[in-house]
Scaffold this motif. Structure first.
Motif, mmCIF file in Angstrom:
data_model
loop_
_atom_site.group_PDB
_atom_site.id
_atom_site.type_symbol
_atom_site.label_atom_id
_atom_site.label_comp_id
_atom_site.label_asym_id
_atom_site.label_seq_id
_atom_site.Cartn_x
_atom_site.Cartn_y
_atom_site.Cartn_z
ATOM 1 N N SER A 152 0.884 -1.150 -0.044
ATOM 2 C CA SER A 152 -0.140 0.025 -0.099
ATOM 3 C C SER A 152 0.769 1.217 -0.097
ATOM 4 O O SER A 152 0.400 2.208 -0.613
ATOM 5 C CB SER A 152 -0.863 -0.032 1.180
ATOM 6 N N VAL A 153 2.052 1.263 0.671
ATOM 7 C CA VAL A 153 2.915 2.328 0.772
ATOM 8 C C VAL A 153 3.494 2.761 -0.521
ATOM 9 O O VAL A 153 3.517 3.728 -1.212
ATOM 10 C CB VAL A 153 3.865 2.099 1.800
ATOM 11 N N THR A 154 3.976 1.389 -1.212
ATOM 12 C CA THR A 154 4.663 1.539 -2.547
ATOM 13 C C THR A 154 3.598 2.246 -3.405
ATOM 14 O O THR A 154 4.146 2.933 -4.162
ATOM 15 C CB THR A 154 4.819 0.201 -2.986
ATOM 16 N N ARG A 155 2.355 1.749 -3.344
ATOM 17 C CA ARG A 155 1.577 2.273 -4.377
ATOM 18 C C ARG A 155 1.296 3.570 -4.280
ATOM 19 O O ARG A 155 1.359 4.538 -5.196
ATOM 20 C CB ARG A 155 0.226 1.580 -4.369
ATOM 21 N N VAL A 156 1.258 4.176 -3.258
ATOM 22 C CA VAL A 156 0.855 5.629 -2.633
ATOM 23 C C VAL A 156 2.229 6.397 -3.167
ATOM 24 O O VAL A 156 1.997 7.521 -3.578
ATOM 25 C CB VAL A 156 0.506 5.818 -1.418
ATOM 26 N N VAL A 157 3.386 6.150 -2.674
ATOM 27 C CA VAL A 157 4.608 6.677 -3.027
ATOM 28 C C VAL A 157 4.989 6.996 -4.443
ATOM 29 O O VAL A 157 5.173 7.770 -5.052
ATOM 30 C CB VAL A 157 5.716 6.262 -2.178
ATOM 31 N N ARG A 158 4.807 5.620 -5.204
ATOM 32 C CA ARG A 158 4.760 5.730 -6.527
ATOM 33 C C ARG A 158 4.056 6.757 -7.322
ATOM 34 O O ARG A 158 4.424 7.533 -8.169
ATOM 35 C CB ARG A 158 4.418 4.189 -7.311
ATOM 36 N N GLY A 159 2.839 6.994 -6.995
ATOM 37 C CA GLY A 159 1.779 7.771 -7.485
ATOM 38 C C GLY A 159 2.152 9.237 -7.290
ATOM 39 O O GLY A 159 2.102 10.169 -8.099
ATOM 40 N N SER A 160 2.754 9.682 -6.010
ATOM 41 C CA SER A 160 3.178 10.903 -5.630
ATOM 42 C C SER A 160 4.406 11.314 -6.566
ATOM 43 O O SER A 160 4.629 12.281 -6.901
ATOM 44 C CB SER A 160 3.445 11.081 -4.175
ATOM 45 N N VAL A 161 5.403 10.408 -6.466
ATOM 46 C CA VAL A 161 6.554 10.686 -7.186
ATOM 47 C C VAL A 161 6.296 10.759 -8.851
ATOM 48 O O VAL A 161 6.921 11.531 -9.535
ATOM 49 C CB VAL A 161 7.586 9.067 -7.266
ATOM 50 N N LEU A 162 5.432 10.066 -9.556
ATOM 51 C CA LEU A 162 5.134 10.348 -10.869
ATOM 52 C C LEU A 162 4.651 11.811 -11.004
ATOM 53 O O LEU A 162 4.613 12.124 -12.066
ATOM 54 C CB LEU A 162 3.915 9.184 -11.275
ATOM 55 N N SER A 163 3.845 12.192 -10.073
ATOM 56 C CA SER A 163 3.310 13.688 -10.224
ATOM 57 C C SER A 163 4.437 14.624 -9.995
ATOM 58 O O SER A 163 4.146 15.652 -10.453
ATOM 59 C CB SER A 163 1.922 13.841 -9.184
ATOM 60 N N VAL A 164 5.499 14.323 -9.351
ATOM 61 C CA VAL A 164 6.384 15.233 -8.747
ATOM 62 C C VAL A 164 7.496 15.209 -9.692
ATOM 63 O O VAL A 164 8.158 16.498 -9.904
ATOM 64 C CB VAL A 164 6.934 15.066 -7.473
#
Length: 277
Positions: A152-164
């Motif tokens: 769950s953490v991996t999914r959330v962080v990946r989404g944030s990284v893609l936007s940043v």
């Protein structure tokens, strides 16, 4: 409802209740590390199943052990398990999410394929399977739950990284000659802290509930060491004649979950720009 603080700042009532509840249980865990009213492991058959009273404020259990002392000791163990689990899941998940979102390409596809396969299993079922490998002990539970909640953490962080990663300041860091690793660590990951903080707070509640569920199934921390979950499990045969054995651990779990959820909502409102209105 908002509470006014010195300096003109305001704090919502829910946030205040969450801070008080979480602070209370953290304080109880810290105090339990050095002092309890009675020895939480000492057996005294002559005092078994005593109802709450002056000598034992919350009564005694089937072995004559003080329930209040075991609750305080259980706060230390339960919160330690929750903190270690969340720390492990967030650390590993954040690194994997950062790698997947920043590297992209084949690395992203491979990591997300494995991550999605793990997400297909409910967390508690995955933890049950991992406990069969690691064994039912304190650190086995930590490792099993950390691996169960890491996707769950991996999914959330990946989404944030893609936007940043496509933002101007990231491109400016590359133009200045900074390495990709430095740019990802110094400029991309810090911008994922807000959603990660909210998720970590919510995860504390998930882990407390999962530890209680595993203990209720007999796969938690083995007795005589106390956690709220194994105290609740041990109270099942005596629920009719000594209801306090189940009421007080259940109340601790419920209030801790309430406090963590209220604190998580407050952090979301504070850190999410869309909620600040």
């Amino acid at each position: 409802m908002m509470l006014k603080l010195p300096g003109g700042r305001q704090l919502s009532l829910g946030a205040a209740i969450g801070i008080v509840l979480v602070g209370f249980f953290v304080a109880a865990a810290l105090i339990g590390s050095v002092w309890t009213p009675h020895d939480p492991l000492k057996i005294n058959i002559l005092q078994r199943m005593k109802p709450p009273g002056a000598a034992f404020l919350l009564g005694t259990d089937e072995f004559g052990r003080d329930v209040l002392s075991r609750l305080i000791a259980g706060a230390r163990n339960s919160l330690l398990i929750a903190a270690l689990t969340v720390g492990g899941a967030v650390s590993a998940g954040a690194l994997l999410g950062l790698l997947a979102g920043y590297a992209r390409g084949h690395v992203d596809r491979l990591l997300m394929m494995i991550n999605d396969a793990l997400l297909a299993f409910p967390g508690i079922l995955l933890a049950l399977g991992l406990l069969a490998v690691f064994g039912a002990n304190k650190y086995g539970i930590v490792l099993a739950l950390a691996l169960a909640y890491m996707p769950s953490v991996t999914r959330v962080v990946r989404g944030s990284v893609l936007s940043v990663r496509a933002r101007e300041f990231v491109e400016a860091s590359r133009i200045l000659g900074n390495s990709e690793a430095y740019t990802a660590w110094r400029h991309v990951l810090p911008n994922c802290i807000a959603p990660l903080t909210v998720l970590a707070t919510s995860m504390l509640g998930w882990v407390l509930l999962a530890e209680g569920a595993l203990s209720f199934l007999g796969l938690g921390v083995p007795p005589p060491e106390a956690t709220w979950g194994n105290m609740l499990s041990a109270a099942r045969p005596f629920i009719g004649q000594a209801a306090w054995l189940a009421i007080f651990p259940g109340l601790c779990i419920s209030l801790a979950l309430l406090g963590v959820n209220l604190l998580g909502d407050a952090l979301r409102d504070r850190l999410d720009p869309r909620m600040r209105q």
